[in-house]
Design a protein around this motif. Sequence first.
Motif, PDB file in Angstrom:
ATOM      1  N   PRO A  82      51.446  76.866 106.657  1.00  0.00           N
ATOM      2  CA  PRO A  82      52.604  76.137 106.118  1.00  0.00           C
ATOM      3  C   PRO A  82      52.891  74.818 106.812  1.00  0.00           C
ATOM      4  CG  PRO A  82      53.106  78.479 106.214  1.00  0.00           C
ATOM      5  CD  PRO A  82      51.775  78.297 106.882  1.00  0.00           C
ATOM      6  N   LEU A  83      52.638  74.703 108.121  1.00  0.00           N
ATOM      7  CA  LEU A  83      52.930  73.444 108.813  1.00  0.00           C
ATOM      8  C   LEU A  83      52.035  72.303 108.344  1.00  0.00           C
ATOM      9  CD1 LEU A  83      54.438  71.754 110.816  1.00  0.00           C
ATOM     10  CD2 LEU A  83      52.950  72.636 112.640  1.00  0.00           C
ATOM     11  N   PRO A  84      50.690  72.451 108.340  1.00  0.00           N
ATOM     12  CA  PRO A  84      49.891  71.331 107.822  1.00  0.00           C
ATOM     13  C   PRO A  84      50.179  71.036 106.356  1.00  0.00           C
ATOM     14  CG  PRO A  84      48.511  73.259 108.263  1.00  0.00           C
ATOM     15  CD  PRO A  84      49.840  73.515 108.885  1.00  0.00           C
ATOM     16  N   ALA A  85      50.494  72.066 105.583  1.00  0.00           N
ATOM     17  CA  ALA A  85      50.857  71.824 104.186  1.00  0.00           C
ATOM     18  C   ALA A  85      52.092  70.941 104.101  1.00  0.00           C
ATOM     19  CB  ALA A  85      51.088  73.146 103.463  1.00  0.00           C
ATOM     20  N   LEU A  86      53.091  71.231 104.914  1.00  0.00           N
ATOM     21  CA  LEU A  86      54.317  70.430 104.919  1.00  0.00           C
ATOM     22  C   LEU A  86      54.028  68.985 105.332  1.00  0.00           C
ATOM     23  CD1 LEU A  86      57.392  70.162 104.739  1.00  0.00           C
ATOM     24  CD2 LEU A  86      57.530  71.002 107.103  1.00  0.00           C
ATOM     25  N   VAL A  87      53.213  68.806 106.355  1.00  0.00           N
ATOM     26  CA  VAL A  87      52.871  67.455 106.809  1.00  0.00           C
ATOM     27  C   VAL A  87      52.141  66.695 105.712  1.00  0.00           C
ATOM     28  CG1 VAL A  87      51.507  66.139 108.469  1.00  0.00           C
ATOM     29  CG2 VAL A  87      52.818  68.126 109.244  1.00  0.00           C
ATOM     30  N   PHE A  88      51.177  67.340 105.068  1.00  0.00           N
ATOM     31  CA  PHE A  88      50.425  66.691 103.992  1.00  0.00           C
ATOM     32  C   PHE A  88      51.347  66.319 102.823  1.00  0.00           C
ATOM     33  CE2 PHE A  88      45.657  67.749 104.517  1.00  0.00           C
ATOM     34  CZ  PHE A  88      45.736  67.534 105.887  1.00  0.00           C
ATOM     35  N   LEU A  89      52.222  67.238 102.441  1.00  0.00           N
ATOM     36  CA  LEU A  89      53.084  66.990 101.283  1.00  0.00           C
ATOM     37  C   LEU A  89      54.069  65.862 101.558  1.00  0.00           C
ATOM     38  CD1 LEU A  89      53.806  70.656 100.117  1.00  0.00           C
ATOM     39  CD2 LEU A  89      52.342  68.967  98.995  1.00  0.00           C
ATOM     40  N   VAL A  90      54.681  65.859 102.727  1.00  0.00           N
ATOM     41  CA  VAL A  90      55.641  64.801 103.050  1.00  0.00           C
ATOM     42  C   VAL A  90      54.939  63.450 103.152  1.00  0.00           C
ATOM     43  CG1 VAL A  90      57.226  63.943 104.807  1.00  0.00           C
ATOM     44  CG2 VAL A  90      57.284  66.360 104.159  1.00  0.00           C
ATOM     45  N   ALA A  91      53.791  63.424 103.837  1.00  0.00           N
ATOM     46  CA  ALA A  91      53.054  62.167 103.960  1.00  0.00           C
ATOM     47  C   ALA A  91      52.567  61.684 102.594  1.00  0.00           C
ATOM     48  CB  ALA A  91      51.875  62.348 104.918  1.00  0.00           C
ATOM     49  N   GLY A  92      52.049  62.600 101.783  1.00  0.00           N
ATOM     50  CA  GLY A  92      51.585  62.229 100.456  1.00  0.00           C
ATOM     51  C   GLY A  92      52.706  61.700  99.582  1.00  0.00           C
ATOM     52  N   LEU A  93      53.870  62.324  99.679  1.00  0.00           N
ATOM     53  CA  LEU A  93      55.013  61.842  98.903  1.00  0.00           C
ATOM     54  C   LEU A  93      55.417  60.442  99.338  1.00  0.00           C
ATOM     55  CD1 LEU A  93      57.327  62.273  96.901  1.00  0.00           C
ATOM     56  CD2 LEU A  93      58.618  63.372  98.745  1.00  0.00           C
ATOM     57  N   LEU A  94      55.409  60.185 100.629  1.00  0.00           N
ATOM     58  CA  LEU A  94      55.769  58.854 101.117  1.00  0.00           C
ATOM     59  C   LEU A  94      54.805  57.791 100.602  1.00  0.00           C
ATOM     60  CD1 LEU A  94      56.791  59.667 104.803  1.00  0.00           C
ATOM     61  CD2 LEU A  94      58.298  59.120 102.880  1.00  0.00           C
ATOM     62  N   PHE A  95      53.513  58.094 100.618  1.00  0.00           N
ATOM     63  CA  PHE A  95      52.535  57.136 100.087  1.00  0.00           C
ATOM     64  C   PHE A  95      52.716  56.957  98.588  1.00  0.00           C
ATOM     65  CE2 PHE A  95      49.974  57.971 103.994  1.00  0.00           C
ATOM     66  CZ  PHE A  95      49.806  56.651 104.372  1.00  0.00           C
ATOM     67  N   LEU A  96      53.021  58.046  97.880  1.00  0.00           N
ATOM     68  CA  LEU A  96      53.233  57.942  96.436  1.00  0.00           C
ATOM     69  C   LEU A  96      54.442  57.071  96.124  1.00  0.00           C
ATOM     70  CD1 LEU A  96      52.366  58.939  93.605  1.00  0.00           C
ATOM     71  CD2 LEU A  96      53.981  60.832  93.897  1.00  0.00           C
ATOM     72  N   LEU A  97      55.540  57.282  96.834  1.00  0.00           N
ATOM     73  CA  LEU A  97      56.730  56.468  96.613  1.00  0.00           C
ATOM     74  C   LEU A  97      56.461  55.010  96.964  1.00  0.00           C
ATOM     75  CD1 LEU A  97      59.495  58.833  98.052  1.00  0.00           C
ATOM     76  CD2 LEU A  97      58.725  58.590  95.688  1.00  0.00           C
ATOM     77  N   ALA A  98      55.705  54.791  98.035  1.00  0.00           N
ATOM     78  CA  ALA A  98      55.347  53.411  98.401  1.00  0.00           C
ATOM     79  C   ALA A  98      54.511  52.762  97.301  1.00  0.00           C
ATOM     80  CB  ALA A  98      54.590  53.405  99.722  1.00  0.00           C
ATOM     81  N   GLY A  99      53.626  53.537  96.677  1.00  0.00           N
ATOM     82  CA  GLY A  99      52.838  53.002  95.573  1.00  0.00           C
ATOM     83  C   GLY A  99      53.704  52.601  94.391  1.00  0.00           C
ATOM     84  N   PHE A 100      54.694  53.428  94.060  1.00  0.00           N
ATOM     85  CA  PHE A 100      55.600  53.072  92.967  1.00  0.00           C
ATOM     86  C   PHE A 100      56.426  51.835  93.316  1.00  0.00           C
ATOM     87  CE2 PHE A 100      55.535  57.810  91.824  1.00  0.00           C
ATOM     88  CZ  PHE A 100      54.567  57.605  90.853  1.00  0.00           C
ATOM     89  N   LEU A 101      56.859  51.738  94.568  1.00  0.00           N
ATOM     90  CA  LEU A 101      57.603  50.548  94.989  1.00  0.00           C
ATOM     91  C   LEU A 101      56.738  49.297  94.908  1.00  0.00           C
ATOM     92  CD1 LEU A 101      59.530  51.976  98.077  1.00  0.00           C
ATOM     93  CD2 LEU A 101      60.459  51.442  95.816  1.00  0.00           C
ATOM     94  N   GLN A 102      55.460  49.469  95.172  1.00  0.00           N
ATOM     95  CA  GLN A 102      54.532  48.346  95.034  1.00  0.00           C
ATOM     96  C   GLN A 102      54.439  47.913  93.579  1.00  0.00           C
ATOM     97  OE1 GLN A 102      50.697  48.553  97.181  1.00  0.00           O
ATOM     98  NE2 GLN A 102      49.739  48.081  95.211  1.00  0.00           N
TER      99      GLN A 102
END
Length: 451
Positions: A82-102
């Motif tokens: 669960p810990l690496p899953a949480l890290v991956f999901l949060v990091a992936g979401l941040l990159f996704l949101l940054a892509g939309f902001l771009q």
Amino acid sequence: MIGVNLSRWTLSYFAAALFALVVAQGLMVAGYGFPTADLRAPETLVLVHLVTIGWLSLLLCGALFQFVPVLVAHGLYSDTLPLPALVFLVAGLLFLLAGFLQLADVFSGGPTLFFLAAILLTGGFLIVIYNLGRTLWAARPLSLPARFVAIALGALGMTVFLGVIYTLTLGAALNSGALTALTGPTLPLHVIGGLCGWLSFAAIGVSYRLLAMFMLAPELDGWRPHTGFWLGTAALSIALLGGPACLYLRGSITPALVLSGILGLAALGLYGADSVHLYRARKRRIIELNSQMAALALASLGAVVLLGLVFLGFGLFEEQIGAIVFLAAFGWLTGLGLAKLYKIVAFLTWLECYGPVLGKTVTPRVQDLVVESRARRWFILYYLSVWAATAALLISSPIVFRFSAAIMLLATLAIILELVRARRLADVVENLRFPAGVVRPYLLLSSAETK
């Protein structure tokens, strides 16, 4: 549940999810995204994915890591994944949101944001599916609630697959004509897979067990819940598998959507009847606040179905889809999530703190960790604000919507404060708070066992 393992990172998932919910509501108050912007605008996509991935998916993942072992009476396959899953999901979401902001021209950059988002989110969700899937596989034959979760995980896989295609297409990293052809027509399938298949189907399955457990009602195992399960499974299969097939064979996914919708409505009708039966058959005459507020979430789900049918009949469904999805996300799923969180946080905290000393000393009850009379007003205010915001969307009034969203945010923050107080044992009477052998729990972590 005395003596069972507690998922160490479940509360961390809850905290990250609640943070995303607050940020999303704050953006709505500021007028960012829909209804000020178009439904497919990058600003709206930021909001949508903050809610669906950041809030609802993280909330559900955290809950499933704790309650799937309870559903199947079998330990979680891995307590470390669960810990690496949480890290991956949060990091992936941040990159996704940054892509939309771009895309919204907030800043300039290259296509790597979407590529990284696709890799990280896929990795995170695959870890979740693998961990929960292995847990379910080892516990066969599965109970009915567990089978709902199994199908929901399959829907999550299809939703992620479509999401990866969209993400890589937006990042100009996908050149396959066959796959890029899916990006437009299959968007409804992405929404169905996420909101209906992953989030709602899993929530329905878990709610069967939690409603019965928290209201002391007999667990349902007759023809009606089983028929609802198979109808819902058929509806999702026709939409998520038959839809792409129809697209390639006939050029339209409409036949699959129509048949899937009919079966899905029948399944929801049976689930509604089951929910009413659980409330009527309960042994606990005065039900706790979480079950009372869950009833309002179920009422919101009924309103979603009713509004959808009315707008379909009048040919206004596409025009009002934003209001319908908003009510489903915030009235049904978020309302149910907050209601059950209010009980789950107190319940897990009680298990962690007082479970090990139960029978050895005087301990408080689970309900002694919360003050329901104080929290009730915030839950009622939350639902009223959601319904008001939905009405504002129906009449196309962004100002009223933003005002209602501000009240939603206020109520949500107050509910979060109630959760923190329960976790900190702030409302337990002084002489029962820390008997011998009990230590103050960490805010965002649980101990491994309650033995």
